[in-house]
Design a protein around this motif. Structure first.
Motif: not given
Length: 298
Positions: A178-187, A266-267, A279-281, A294-298
């Motif tokens: 799980i890639a998490w960085n505290g953003t709404y999307e990653s949560t 990841m978000g 899309l972001g970098g 990859i499980f992705m959600q915006h």
């Protein structure tokens, strides 16, 4: 008084048993797969049926005709009824064969559809009725991946599992990163993926949290992700990273390969709220270079 206490204990035991049962059975009941072929069946369909069988879920197979796969969503959105019209009269072999195929491999109810519009509006309309969308990255030409799939993911807001090109195997949920960085999307991605994360034996959480510059002004304290996962019966191993934004995608994929992950969660991010189709970098790098689902959600 004693009867009241016994009844209370009985209710508590029942609730505990129900909670344990819910945790034992992942809750992901409605799965949508965008298909590119019916003979053989698309990898997206096979993956969707596999997840449905694990989660006691239902699956919708939606065939996207080749003429629509490279198309942007400039036309008027169709109605949901036009997307889910009963097409037995139009493609009887595919409809009947898909129902048999899904039933044979353990899915619950199955539905077959053919879209008559582009990928993004199809994802937006049908995705609203489903818990997750399964899509193959090579459903579109490589040079249009970010435009078309990015547009679909960012506009539908439905979680997506993106399969890498030429994928023909089963998705393994034994090891998940799980890639998490505290953003709404990653949560949101972490939360939406819980039913699949609960299937894993090894979970690694890459914590690259980026704190706001005025942290003391934040009005609410959020849960710690490791503690949150533990409350859902998931013992995740933390891995902290501090890298430049342009290195984040590469670092995430390297860790996924190092841990032999079968799924990355990841978000999906955009550069700005004004131009959500860009899309972001980190998202762009991972989507372009991932050799695992990859499980992705915006």
């Amino acid at each position: 008084m004693l009867a009241h206490e016994l009844r209370g204990k009985s209710i508590a035991r029942t609730h505990a048993a129900d909670a344990k049962a819910r945790m034992a059975e992942p809750q992901m009941h409605d799965i949508l797969a965008l298909a590119t072929s019916t003979g053989p069946w698309s990898a997206s369909l096979v993956t969707a049926i596999d997840i449905a069988s694990r989660c006691n879920g239902n699956v919708t197979g939606c065939y996207v005709p080749g003429s629509l796969r490279q198309q942007r969503a400039y036309e008027t959105d169709p109605t949901i009824m036009s997307l889910l019209t009963d097409i037995d009269y139009e493609m009887p072999d595919e409809s009947a064969a898909f129902r048999d195929f899904a039933k044979r491999y353990g899915a619950g109810h199955s539905t077959w559809a053919v879209t008559r519009t582009a990928i993004a509006p199809t994802m937006r309309k049908l995705g609203a009725w489903h818990d997750v969308i399964i899509i193959e990255r090579d459903i579109v030409d490589e040079e249009r991946v970010f435009d078309i799939l990015g547009e679909g993911m960012l506009s539908s807001r439905t979680p997506c599992i993106v399969l890498p090109p030429h994928w023909d195997g089963a998705v393994s949920f034994e090891r998940i990163v799980i890639a998490w960085n505290g953003t709404y999307e990653s949560t949101r991605a972490l939360h939406s993926a819980l039913p699949l994360i609960q299937l894993a034996k090894h979970v690694t959480l890459i914590n690259g949290e980026m704190r706001p510059p005025y942290g003391d002004q934040v009005s609410v304290t959020e849960p710690d992700p490791i503690t949150y996962l533990a409350h859902h019966g998931i013992a995740a191993k933390p891995h902290f990273i501090r890298v430049a934004a342009d290195e984040a995608g590469k670092t995430i994929l390297n860790k996924a390969r190092e841990t032999q992950a079968g799924l990355l969660v990841m978000g999906a991010y955009s550069h700005s709220r004004i131009r959500e189709r860009v899309l972001g970098g980190a998202t762009r790098y991972v989507l372009a270079n991932a050799d695992l689902p990859i499980f992705m959600q915006h």
